[in-house]
Design a protein around this motif. Structure first.
Motif, PDB file in Angstrom:
ATOM      1  N   ARG A  88      18.538  22.491  50.427  1.00  0.00           N
ATOM      2  CA  ARG A  88      19.577  23.072  49.559  1.00  0.00           C
ATOM      3  C   ARG A  88      19.401  22.593  48.119  1.00  0.00           C
ATOM      4  O   ARG A  88      19.519  23.371  47.175  1.00  0.00           O
ATOM      5  CB  ARG A  88      20.962  22.671  50.082  1.00  0.00           C
ATOM      6  N   VAL A  89      19.105  21.315  47.948  1.00  0.00           N
ATOM      7  CA  VAL A  89      18.884  20.762  46.607  1.00  0.00           C
ATOM      8  C   VAL A  89      17.684  21.439  45.959  1.00  0.00           C
ATOM      9  O   VAL A  89      17.747  21.860  44.796  1.00  0.00           O
ATOM     10  CB  VAL A  89      18.700  19.228  46.662  1.00  0.00           C
ATOM     11  N   LEU A  90      16.604  21.580  46.703  1.00  0.00           N
ATOM     12  CA  LEU A  90      15.400  22.200  46.145  1.00  0.00           C
ATOM     13  C   LEU A  90      15.609  23.685  45.871  1.00  0.00           C
ATOM     14  O   LEU A  90      15.128  24.204  44.853  1.00  0.00           O
ATOM     15  CB  LEU A  90      14.216  21.980  47.083  1.00  0.00           C
ATOM     16  N   THR A  91      16.345  24.367  46.739  1.00  0.00           N
ATOM     17  CA  THR A  91      16.647  25.784  46.525  1.00  0.00           C
ATOM     18  C   THR A  91      17.493  25.965  45.273  1.00  0.00           C
ATOM     19  O   THR A  91      17.207  26.816  44.427  1.00  0.00           O
ATOM     20  CB  THR A  91      17.372  26.380  47.745  1.00  0.00           C
ATOM     21  N   ASP A  92      18.547  25.147  45.144  1.00  0.00           N
ATOM     22  CA  ASP A  92      19.405  25.229  43.961  1.00  0.00           C
ATOM     23  C   ASP A  92      18.610  24.938  42.683  1.00  0.00           C
ATOM     24  O   ASP A  92      18.788  25.612  41.665  1.00  0.00           O
ATOM     25  CB  ASP A  92      20.584  24.258  44.069  1.00  0.00           C
ATOM     26  N   ALA A  93      17.732  23.936  42.750  1.00  0.00           N
ATOM     27  CA  ALA A  93      16.909  23.596  41.585  1.00  0.00           C
ATOM     28  C   ALA A  93      15.969  24.752  41.241  1.00  0.00           C
ATOM     29  O   ALA A  93      15.800  25.094  40.065  1.00  0.00           O
ATOM     30  CB  ALA A  93      16.121  22.314  41.846  1.00  0.00           C
ATOM     31  N   GLY A  94      15.372  25.354  42.248  1.00  0.00           N
ATOM     32  CA  GLY A  94      14.474  26.489  42.018  1.00  0.00           C
ATOM     33  C   GLY A  94      15.197  27.670  41.407  1.00  0.00           C
ATOM     34  O   GLY A  94      14.679  28.332  40.494  1.00  0.00           O
ATOM     35  N   GLN A  99      16.477  29.857  33.986  1.00  0.00           N
ATOM     36  CA  GLN A  99      16.004  29.399  32.681  1.00  0.00           C
ATOM     37  C   GLN A  99      14.751  30.169  32.250  1.00  0.00           C
ATOM     38  O   GLN A  99      14.592  30.494  31.075  1.00  0.00           O
ATOM     39  CB  GLN A  99      15.726  27.897  32.705  1.00  0.00           C
ATOM     40  N   GLU A 100      13.869  30.443  33.190  1.00  0.00           N
ATOM     41  CA  GLU A 100      12.652  31.195  32.862  1.00  0.00           C
ATOM     42  C   GLU A 100      12.982  32.626  32.435  1.00  0.00           C
ATOM     43  O   GLU A 100      12.349  33.165  31.525  1.00  0.00           O
ATOM     44  CB  GLU A 100      11.696  31.190  34.051  1.00  0.00           C
ATOM     45  N   LEU A 101      13.985  33.236  33.074  1.00  0.00           N
ATOM     46  CA  LEU A 101      14.388  34.583  32.686  1.00  0.00           C
ATOM     47  C   LEU A 101      14.952  34.603  31.273  1.00  0.00           C
ATOM     48  O   LEU A 101      14.665  35.510  30.494  1.00  0.00           O
ATOM     49  CB  LEU A 101      15.435  35.127  33.661  1.00  0.00           C
ATOM     50  N   VAL A 102      15.746  33.600  30.948  1.00  0.00           N
ATOM     51  CA  VAL A 102      16.311  33.506  29.605  1.00  0.00           C
ATOM     52  C   VAL A 102      15.194  33.357  28.586  1.00  0.00           C
ATOM     53  O   VAL A 102      15.198  34.007  27.542  1.00  0.00           O
ATOM     54  CB  VAL A 102      17.315  32.334  29.505  1.00  0.00           C
ATOM     55  N   ALA A 109       9.790  35.248  20.699  1.00  0.00           N
ATOM     56  CA  ALA A 109       8.725  34.237  20.773  1.00  0.00           C
ATOM     57  C   ALA A 109       9.010  33.052  19.864  1.00  0.00           C
ATOM     58  O   ALA A 109       8.727  31.917  20.213  1.00  0.00           O
ATOM     59  CB  ALA A 109       7.381  34.859  20.435  1.00  0.00           C
ATOM     60  N   SER A 110       9.568  33.294  18.689  1.00  0.00           N
ATOM     61  CA  SER A 110       9.799  32.201  17.748  1.00  0.00           C
ATOM     62  C   SER A 110      10.844  31.220  18.258  1.00  0.00           C
ATOM     63  O   SER A 110      10.799  30.043  17.944  1.00  0.00           O
ATOM     64  CB  SER A 110      10.221  32.743  16.388  1.00  0.00           C
ATOM     65  N   SER A 111      11.803  31.684  19.086  1.00  0.00           N
ATOM     66  CA  SER A 111      12.832  30.773  19.575  1.00  0.00           C
ATOM     67  C   SER A 111      12.394  30.050  20.845  1.00  0.00           C
ATOM     68  O   SER A 111      13.035  29.101  21.265  1.00  0.00           O
ATOM     69  CB  SER A 111      14.139  31.516  19.841  1.00  0.00           C
ATOM     70  N   ALA A 112      11.301  30.501  21.464  1.00  0.00           N
ATOM     71  CA  ALA A 112      10.846  29.883  22.704  1.00  0.00           C
ATOM     72  C   ALA A 112      10.085  28.592  22.464  1.00  0.00           C
ATOM     73  O   ALA A 112       9.893  27.807  23.376  1.00  0.00           O
ATOM     74  CB  ALA A 112       9.960  30.859  23.482  1.00  0.00           C
ATOM     75  N   THR A 113       9.644  28.380  21.232  1.00  0.00           N
ATOM     76  CA  THR A 113       8.913  27.156  20.935  1.00  0.00           C
ATOM     77  C   THR A 113       9.721  26.294  19.986  1.00  0.00           C
ATOM     78  O   THR A 113      10.455  26.796  19.143  1.00  0.00           O
ATOM     79  CB  THR A 113       7.543  27.467  20.295  1.00  0.00           C
ATOM     80  N   ASN A 114       9.575  25.014  20.134  1.00  0.00           N
ATOM     81  CA  ASN A 114      10.273  24.067  19.269  1.00  0.00           C
ATOM     82  C   ASN A 114       9.259  23.315  18.417  1.00  0.00           C
ATOM     83  O   ASN A 114       9.258  22.104  18.393  1.00  0.00           O
ATOM     84  CB  ASN A 114      11.100  23.084  20.106  1.00  0.00           C
ATOM     85  N   ILE A 115       8.396  24.048  17.749  1.00  0.00           N
ATOM     86  CA  ILE A 115       7.381  23.430  16.923  1.00  0.00           C
ATOM     87  C   ILE A 115       7.891  23.365  15.497  1.00  0.00           C
ATOM     88  O   ILE A 115       8.254  24.376  14.901  1.00  0.00           O
ATOM     89  CB  ILE A 115       6.053  24.208  16.984  1.00  0.00           C
ATOM     90  N   ASP A 116       7.903  22.182  14.971  1.00  0.00           N
ATOM     91  CA  ASP A 116       8.327  21.974  13.586  1.00  0.00           C
ATOM     92  C   ASP A 116       7.114  22.225  12.699  1.00  0.00           C
ATOM     93  O   ASP A 116       6.163  21.446  12.700  1.00  0.00           O
ATOM     94  CB  ASP A 116       8.849  20.546  13.417  1.00  0.00           C
ATOM     95  N   VAL A 117       7.134  23.325  11.966  1.00  0.00           N
ATOM     96  CA  VAL A 117       5.976  23.699  11.150  1.00  0.00           C
ATOM     97  C   VAL A 117       5.734  22.748   9.996  1.00  0.00           C
ATOM     98  O   VAL A 117       4.654  22.753   9.400  1.00  0.00           O
ATOM     99  CB  VAL A 117       6.108  25.147  10.612  1.00  0.00           C
ATOM    100  N   SER A 118       6.712  21.905   9.685  1.00  0.00           N
ATOM    101  CA  SER A 118       6.523  20.954   8.589  1.00  0.00           C
ATOM    102  C   SER A 118       5.778  19.697   9.042  1.00  0.00           C
ATOM    103  O   SER A 118       5.386  18.879   8.223  1.00  0.00           O
ATOM    104  CB  SER A 118       7.874  20.561   7.986  1.00  0.00           C
ATOM    105  N   THR A 119       5.561  19.538  10.337  1.00  0.00           N
ATOM    106  CA  THR A 119       4.856  18.365  10.856  1.00  0.00           C
ATOM    107  C   THR A 119       3.382  18.460  10.509  1.00  0.00           C
ATOM    108  O   THR A 119       2.740  19.481  10.728  1.00  0.00           O
ATOM    109  CB  THR A 119       5.023  18.262  12.387  1.00  0.00           C
ATOM    110  N   LYS A 120       2.861  17.411   9.955  1.00  0.00           N
ATOM    111  CA  LYS A 120       1.446  17.361   9.571  1.00  0.00           C
ATOM    112  C   LYS A 120       0.693  16.480  10.560  1.00  0.00           C
ATOM    113  O   LYS A 120       1.179  15.438  10.978  1.00  0.00           O
ATOM    114  CB  LYS A 120       1.277  16.777   8.166  1.00  0.00           C
TER     115      LYS A 120
END
Length: 110
Positions: free
Chosen positions: A66-72, A78-81, A87-98
Motif C-alpha cells: 500500500r505504501v509503495l502503491t501510494d508512493a507510485g 507529479q510526472e503528469l504535472v 519546458a522553462s518551468s520544468a528546470t530549476n537552472i539558474d542561468v546566472s551561475t558560472k
C-alpha cells in the motif's frame, strides 16, 4: 522537478502515522528503529532499506504494498504535472551561475 522516491515514501509514511494519531516515538519503538532515523526517513533524507520499510509498515499496520502503491501514484501525478508544464518551468537552472573549468596541467614524471 520530480520528487525523489525516498521523499514521496517518507510523505506516505508520515501521513499514515499522523492519520493514526501516533507519535514518532511510538512508531519507532514498535518498529525497533531509532527515532532520529525514522524522522529522517519521513523527511525523505534517508533511503530506507526494504527491511526497514517492512518494520515501519508493520508498526503502522499498513501493508508495504500500500505504501509503495501510494508512493507510485503520487510520483505519477507529479510526472503528469511536469509533462503539462512549459519546458522553462520544468528546470530549476539558474542561468546566472558560472562554471569555471580549470586548465589541465601536465606533470612530468622523472
Amino acid at each position: 522537478m520530480t520528487a525523489l522516491l525516498r521523499e514521496v515514501i517518507g510523505d506516505v509514511l508520515r501521513r499514515a502515522r499522523m492519520e493514526q494519531g501516533r507519535t514518532l516515538r511510538e512508531v519507532s519503538d514498535d518498529a525497533r528503529v531509532s527515532l532520529g532515523y525514522l524522522s529522517e526517513v519521513e523527511r525523505g533524507r534517508k533511503e530506507a532499506s526494504s527491511e526497514l520499510l517492512s518494520a515501519i509498515c508493520g508498526a503502522l499496520e499498513v501493508p508495504l504494498s500500500r505504501v509503495l502503491t501510494d508512493a507510485g501514484e503520487e510520483l505519477g501525478r507529479q510526472e503528469l504535472v511536469l509533462a503539462d508544464a512549459p519546458a522553462s518551468s520544468a528546470t530549476n537552472i539558474d542561468v546566472s551561475t558560472k562554471v569555471v573549468i580549470p586548465q589541465v596541467v601536465t606533470m612530468a614524471v622523472a
